[in-house]
Design an enzyme around this catalytic site. Structure first.
Site, short mmCIF file in Angstrom:
data_model
loop_
_atom_site.label_atom_id
_atom_site.label_comp_id
_atom_site.label_asym_id
_atom_site.label_seq_id
_atom_site.Cartn_x
_atom_site.Cartn_y
_atom_site.Cartn_z
N LEU A 14 -66.73 14.12 23.12
CA LEU A 14 -67.21 15.30 23.84
C LEU A 14 -68.44 14.99 24.68
CD1 LEU A 14 -66.72 18.03 21.14
CD2 LEU A 14 -65.64 17.94 23.40
N GLY A 16 -69.54 12.07 25.89
CA GLY A 16 -69.26 11.16 26.99
C GLY A 16 -68.49 11.85 28.11
N HIS A 238 -70.96 16.12 3.63
CA HIS A 238 -70.31 17.43 3.73
C HIS A 238 -69.84 17.86 2.34
CE1 HIS A 238 -67.52 20.59 4.91
NE2 HIS A 238 -67.99 20.54 6.13
N SER A 252 -62.73 21.77 6.45
CA SER A 252 -63.81 22.36 7.23
C SER A 252 -64.49 23.55 6.55
CB SER A 252 -63.22 22.82 8.56
OG SER A 252 -64.07 23.72 9.20
N ARG A 315 -75.55 22.87 4.59
CA ARG A 315 -74.65 21.88 3.97
C ARG A 315 -75.28 21.03 2.89
NH1 ARG A 315 -71.11 19.98 9.15
NH2 ARG A 315 -69.83 21.86 9.12
N HIS A 380 -70.40 12.47 6.32
CA HIS A 380 -69.78 13.25 7.39
C HIS A 380 -70.44 13.11 8.76
CE1 HIS A 380 -67.64 16.54 9.22
NE2 HIS A 380 -68.73 17.24 9.40
N GLU A 443 -73.58 12.58 19.17
CA GLU A 443 -73.95 12.29 17.79
C GLU A 443 -74.87 11.07 17.69
OE1 GLU A 443 -70.77 12.62 14.94
OE2 GLU A 443 -71.93 11.62 13.38
N ARG A 453 -77.66 18.93 9.74
CA ARG A 453 -77.06 19.64 10.86
C ARG A 453 -76.30 20.85 10.35
NH1 ARG A 453 -71.88 19.94 12.73
NH2 ARG A 453 -71.14 18.10 11.64
N LEU A 459 -70.67 19.99 17.98
CA LEU A 459 -69.88 20.07 19.21
C LEU A 459 -70.77 20.61 20.32
CD1 LEU A 459 -66.55 21.52 17.75
CD2 LEU A 459 -67.18 19.15 18.18
C1 LIG Z 1 -63.70 15.86 10.30
C2 LIG Z 1 -64.83 16.35 11.15
C3 LIG Z 1 -64.92 17.69 11.48
C4 LIG Z 1 -65.96 18.16 12.27
N1 LIG Z 1 -66.00 19.48 12.59
C5 LIG Z 1 -67.00 19.94 13.37
C6 LIG Z 1 -67.06 21.31 13.74
O1 LIG Z 1 -66.22 22.13 13.37
N2 LIG Z 1 -68.06 21.72 14.54
C7 LIG Z 1 -68.99 20.86 15.00
O2 LIG Z 1 -69.87 21.28 15.74
N3 LIG Z 1 -68.96 19.54 14.67
C8 LIG Z 1 -67.99 19.07 13.88
N4 LIG Z 1 -67.95 17.74 13.55
C9 LIG Z 1 -68.90 16.80 14.17
C10 LIG Z 1 -68.45 16.43 15.57
O3 LIG Z 1 -67.05 16.34 15.60
C11 LIG Z 1 -69.00 15.12 16.06
O4 LIG Z 1 -70.35 15.06 15.83
C12 LIG Z 1 -68.75 14.95 17.54
O5 LIG Z 1 -67.39 15.10 17.83
C13 LIG Z 1 -69.24 13.63 18.05
O6 LIG Z 1 -68.91 13.50 19.41
P1 LIG Z 1 -69.45 12.31 20.29
O7 LIG Z 1 -69.00 12.60 21.67
O8 LIG Z 1 -70.89 12.10 20.06
O9 LIG Z 1 -68.73 11.02 19.72
P2 LIG Z 1 -67.21 10.68 19.37
O10 LIG Z 1 -66.28 11.80 19.58
O11 LIG Z 1 -67.26 10.02 18.05
O12 LIG Z 1 -66.81 9.63 20.46
C14 LIG Z 1 -67.36 8.33 20.49
C15 LIG Z 1 -66.79 7.62 21.67
O13 LIG Z 1 -67.45 6.39 21.80
C16 LIG Z 1 -66.52 5.37 21.96
N5 LIG Z 1 -67.10 4.14 21.43
C17 LIG Z 1 -67.70 3.94 20.23
N6 LIG Z 1 -68.12 2.67 20.13
C18 LIG Z 1 -67.79 2.07 21.28
C19 LIG Z 1 -67.95 0.75 21.79
N7 LIG Z 1 -68.54 -0.21 21.09
N8 LIG Z 1 -67.47 0.48 23.01
C20 LIG Z 1 -66.83 1.44 23.76
N9 LIG Z 1 -66.69 2.69 23.34
C21 LIG Z 1 -67.15 2.99 22.11
C22 LIG Z 1 -65.29 5.83 21.26
O14 LIG Z 1 -64.15 5.20 21.79
C23 LIG Z 1 -65.31 7.31 21.57
O15 LIG Z 1 -64.72 7.55 22.82
C24 LIG Z 1 -66.94 17.26 12.72
C25 LIG Z 1 -66.85 15.92 12.38
C26 LIG Z 1 -65.83 15.46 11.58
C27 LIG Z 1 -65.83 14.04 11.16
#
Ligand SMILES: Cc1cc2nc3c(=O)[nH]c(=O)nc-3n(C[C@H](O)[C@H](O)[C@H](O)COP(=O)(O)OP(=O)(O)OC[C@H]3O[C@@H](n4cnc5c(N)ncnc54)[C@H](O)[C@@H]3O)c2cc1C
Ligand code: SF4
Ligand code: SF4
Ligand code: FES
Lengths: 656, 260
Positions: A14, A16, A238, A252, A315, A380, A443, A453, A459
């Site tokens: 999200l 990125g 969590h 969840s 949490r 989590h 994150e 958190r 999100l």
């Molecule tokens: C099961 C679960 C349920 C959740 N439910 C909720 C919810 O209901 N509400 C809420 O607010 N939050 C929730 N969260 C938390 C939330 O989903 C995450 O914090 C959030 O999606 C993280 O998004 P992000 O864009 O930071 O990273 P991510 O979505 O983790 O994306 C990371 C990106 O980085 C890339 N990447 C990583 N390392 C490299 C590398 N070395 N080289 C190239 N690319 C790389 C990956 O390919 C990916 O595209 C939940 C988390 C989990 C685990």
């Protein structure tokens, strides 16, 4: 020499994607790197929802200020206030935007956005799409990114792994080195700004609720290259997940938000005291109501509008409630498990939870509509991560340990108005790390969530980072391209890092044929997960963390003898994993050091050998700095500025 | 506890390929049975000890996975002849009683193999680009809420938006092959998803133009295989029929607009 500005975004979750969309919209070209097709990023896993004070919530008595306050309160006041303030006030606009993008949010009968309860709030302020909100939000942003891709404004590099940031001799980030995970080609890419949006680091714990690529490897590489970490010890456990061999699958908070209850079997005596039930073998549906100990409701009966709202405390608090009950012998079947019960809910509520109920059913074979789910807390979320700064108009200005924000930044554009309490929109410094030109979004950014958190705030912070701070990235890149473009940097700066990374891969690949016994990376990873889970999760002690530290240090020695099983020249996953393992070990060492030095209990950092929170000493960010020459870490303490809300002691037992 | 009809160990036959355009070959591994094992844990067990049943140490098997909870679509493979997600495929389900069970795992056959079980599904993402799979918003500026939607409309769109681009429907479709240009059920359903959104409908004509040509909806033979294998139970054939009707209207409109 001026050139066309280019921005690299590493990560297509999200954060990125929101960044890519915002930067492209501002007219700056984006190169988007991801280890997986962006549509498969870990953000798809998010289930429950996204918080915002939209109009109907406001009319129920909630406000953006309350959202801001709740986030700090949940985070035990370790959060940075101006960014959280800005996020809370942007949230309703973000929901509107996602709605316009076509995200199929659940609707009220009249067709407005529906909402549900979530942890850490007594207001119904969480917007959702069934129980797969993250997937739907990610797809919405993926679609907008595809649109810019079709227009040639975003170029995707999927199945490319970020290996190292290119930082020149003046300490400015000029691009990255990455590897094609299919052809194994290692290559440098230039950019006028680099955004890290690489997500969390759950894999350091072996099993967590996160996806398999969430190693924290990318963050660790930036750390080793000179970027700092903030509060890496802050890891959220969590309360409710299904323990599994390969992964702990989340159930969840929405299950509790929709009325689900946590209980364990027990017997209540005349004084109202509970003791574990002697018959551990009963089927849950045979256990009578008076022998169900609703742990969180009994502990926090006055938190919300009804005692059942006790299931929705912050949490870390809920996790400890369940963890201690199980420790006292209340666990289901005498084991490490509690019940999460939604069987009593009406059918249409169960339908809203279908996505998670299906997961439970698929992986355990039991139908949670009829039988209570067996759950246990699991690692989590990473509140800590790369350290980042921001620009504000407030006086006094926050004092950062690095001098990346110029002295004269934050001057009011419109002196007729009072100082804005949040961040300055469009500022190039917003969420820049201590390395000039290197940003941290989502994150991987430490700024928003403090020591815990709140559910459904992640999100939001990810999308907010991308959309709000993305403009600053575009602005920075534009200025750089004019004044000091990456195109003008000598090739040698880039080839140096390509050589460094190629040598690292070659060295690992060369171990395949060696006669030596060697260390198995998968086995080492399993052991790392075990010790980190034992000592840096729900209950922490000095002794335990010290023990873990010395073990992790011995693993760092073992790692030097690591041996690969694959010398394949195509898609060598063994190499990618083993390289990340080395980085995880260093990150784990920083987490433990920061945890050891934080001699207090705050949020998820609950230390059974410390007396509560110590604001005097630790109303501060633990900033970790790494010295690659000696392989040593330093933890430096930086005050968390308190411009808006004075820290107060958290207490979920009474009405707030 | 190992149930009475569960073996102590079993054989997995894996179809392998060292790289793009290389020949494929089969290898067998013996894996201990554990409770609640899924195909990902089986592959992890193979990775931990990549020695074939006849005692040869080989390179570990490459495969694709992400979420491990059937939402990312990455881990799709053909298991015992059926295309599905390996993370949600429990070994217990595959064993129906006899002791000498063998599990076969193959990469999807309709996409180029990158290595072993790892395939390249870029074509699906390219097709989303072709049909302009997005809602054309003006900008990310704060411009107020989106169009109102009834719960029924939301249900209908949500059902389609759970598509995780896994490719099961394409693997099972007799009309979709490695070399032809049929877009397949996934993208036709996605076109409907965007056509049904009030702002998304702005590009409806352009989407239908793409689906009217070769490789479009008329290439579907209505075999209904797709809908049977879709793990997210997306009403694919219904969607194809709806888009078919939209196409008829579209063709008539184009005829009268003289755009033939
Ligand atoms: C099961 C679960 C349920 C959740 N439910 C909720 C919810 O209901 N509400 C809420 O607010 N939050 C929730 N969260 C938390 C939330 O989903 C995450 O914090 C959030 O999606 C993280 O998004 P992000 O864009 O930071 O990273 P991510 O979505 O983790 O994306 C990371 C990106 O980085 C890339 N990447 C990583 N390392 C490299 C590398 N070395 N080289 C190239 N690319 C790389 C990956 O390919 C990916 O595209 C939940 C988390 C989990 C685990
Ligand atoms: S109905 Fe048959 S031919 Fe048409 S897309 Fe589905 S499987 Fe393919
Ligand atoms: S429609 Fe179903 S089978 Fe086809 S790609 Fe989407 S989720 Fe997979
Ligand atoms: S790993 Fe994501 S669907 Fe199986």
């Amino acid at each position: 020499m001026a050139s066309e500005p280019r921005v690299i975004v590493v990560g297509g979750g999200l954060a990125g994607l929101a960044a890519a969309v915002r930067v492209a919209e501002a007219g700056v070209a984006v190169d988007l790197f991801s280890m997986v097709p962006v549509k498969r990023s870990h953000s798809v896993c998010a289930q429950g929802g996204i918080n915002a004070c939209t109009e109907p919530v406001r009319q129920e008595g909630f406000s953006e200020w309350d959202h801001f306050d709740e986030t700090l309160y949940g985070g035990d006041f370790l959060n940075h206030q101006p960014p959280v303030y800005e996020m809370a006030y942007a949230a309703p606009k973000i929901i509107d935007l996602l709605d316009r993008m076509g995200v199929p949010f659940n609707r009220t009968p009249e067709g407005f956005l529906d909402r549900r309860y979530f942890g850490g709030s007594v207001f119904r302020r969480t917007h959702y799409t069934g129980a797969s909100t993250g997937q739907q939000l990610l797809y919405g942003l993926d679609e907008q990114t595809r649109r810019y891709e079709a227009e040639g404004k975003v170029t995707k590099y999927e199945f490319w792994e970020f290996l190292w940031p290119v930082v020149d001799d003046d300490g400015v980030c000029r691009g990255i080195v990455a590897q094609d995970m299919r052809t194994m080609e290692v290559k440098a890419f230039r950019a006028d700004a680099v955004v890290m949006a690489t997500g969390g680091c759950g894999l350091i714990y072996g099993k967590s609720t996160m996806s398999v690529i969430c190693t924290g490897g990318a963050a660790s590489r930036c750390y080793q290259a000179g970027a700092w970490l903030g509060n890496p010890e802050m890891i959220q456990v969590h309360p409710t997940a299904i323990p599994g061999e390969d992964k702990c699958r989340l159930m969840s908070e929405s299950a509790r938000g929709e009325g689900g209850r946590v209980w364990v079997p027990g017997i209540k005596d005349d004084n109202g005291e509970w003791t574990p039930h002697p018959d551990a073998g009963r089927h849950p549906n045979e256990i009578p109501e008076h022998e169900r100990y609703y742990v969180l409701e009994e502990m926090y009966p006055n938190y919300g509008p009804t005692p059942r709202h006790g299931n929705l405390v912050s949490r870390d608090v809920a996790t400890r409630g369940i963890f201690f009950a199980v420790q006292k012998g209340f666990g289901v079947g005498g084991g490490r498990m509690a019940y999460l019960d939604i069987t009593h809910l009406p059918q249409d509520t169960k339908d809203k939870l279908a996505a998670i109920l299906e997961i439970y059913e698929k992986f355990t074979g039991d139908d949670p509509r009829d039988v209570p789910m067996k759950i246990f807390p699991a690692v989590h979320y990473s509140m800590g991560g790369l350290y980042a700064v921001y620009e504000t108009e407030q006086e006094p200005k926050p004092k950062f340990l690095c001098d990346i924000v110029p002295e004269d930044a934050g001057r009011r554009k419109d002196p007729s108005k009072p100082a804005h309490p949040g961040m300055v929109h469009g500022s190039p410094w917003n969420m820049m790390t201590n390395v000039k030109g290197l940003y941290a979004f989502g994150e991987v950014n430490f700024s928003y969530h403090g020591a815990t958190r709140l559910g459904a705030n992640a999100l939001l912070s990810c999308i907010f980072d991308g959309l709000f701070c993305g403009l600053g990235v575009a602005n920075f890149a534009r200025t750089q391209a004019k004044e000091d473009p990456s195109e003008g940097v000598a090739d040698e700066v880039f080839s140096r890092y390509v050589a460094q990374e190629t040598a690292k891969s070659d060295k690992l690949i060369a171990t395949v044929g060696s006669a030596e016994e060697g260390v198995d990376p998968y086995e080492l990873h399993r052991k790392l997960g075990e010790i980190m889970t034992d000592e840096l999760t729900v209950v922490r002690t000095q002794e335990g963390m010290q023990r873990a530290l010395s073990i992790v240090r011995s693993f760092i020695e073992d790692y030097k003898r690591v041996k690969l099983g694959d010398n394949g020249v195509w898609t060598n996953q063994n190499l990618s994993f083993t390289r990340a393992l080395g980085d995880m070990l260093i990150y784990a060492e920083a987490m433990l050091l920061a945890g050891i030095e934080r001699k207090e209990s705050r949020g998820c950092h609950y230390c059974s050998d410390q007396d509560g929170r110590d604001d005097e000493k630790y109303q501060k960010t633990g900033v970790c700095q790494y010295d690659p020459a000696t392989g040593t870490h330093k933890v430096v303490w930086e005050d968390v500025p308190i411009p808006l809300i004075e820290p107060r002691i958290r207490d979920y037992s009474g009405k707030k | 506890m190992i149930a009475a009809n569960k073996p102590e160990q079993f054989t997995v036959r894996i179809k392998r390929q060292d790289g793009r355009d290389q020949p494929s070959y089969w290898q067998s591994f013996t894996v201990p049975y554990t409770a609640n094992q899924n195909i990902i844990t089986v592959l992890q067990q193979v990775a931990a000890n990549p020695v074939t049943t006849d005692g040869k140490r080989v390179a570990p098997v490459a495969w694709d996975c992400g979420c491990l909870e059937e939402v990312c679509g990455a881990c799709t493979m053909v298991i015992n002849g059926r295309v599905r997600q390996s993370c949600s495929c429990l070994v217990d389900e595959l064993f129906t009683g006899t002791h000498d069970q063998v599990i076969t795992i193959e990469p999807m056959s309709k996409f180029p193999v990158v290595r072993d079980l790892f395939v390249d599904r870029q074509r699906m993402f390219e097709n989303l680009k072709k049909i302009k799979g997005w809602v054309p918003i003006d900008s990310t500026a704060a411009l107020g809420p989106g169009p109102k939607e009834t719960p029924d409309e939301q249900h209908e769109r949500y059902a389609i938006s759970r598509c995780m681009t896994c490719g099961c429907c394409l693997e099972a479709c007799p009309q979709f092959t490695k070399d032809n240009d049929f877009v397949g059920a996934q993208v036709i359903a996605q076109a409907l998803y965007f056509n049904e959104h009030p702002t998304g409908a702005e590009l409806k004509g352009e989407r239908l133009d793409v689906l009217m040509g070769p490789g479009g909806v008329t290439d579907c033979g209505n075999a209904q295989n797709c809908v049977k294998v879709c793990p997210k139970e997306i009403p694919l054939t219904e969607a194809i029929a709806k888009v078919g009707r939209q196409l008829t209207v579209h063709a008539v409109k184009r005829f009268f607009a003289g755009k033939r």
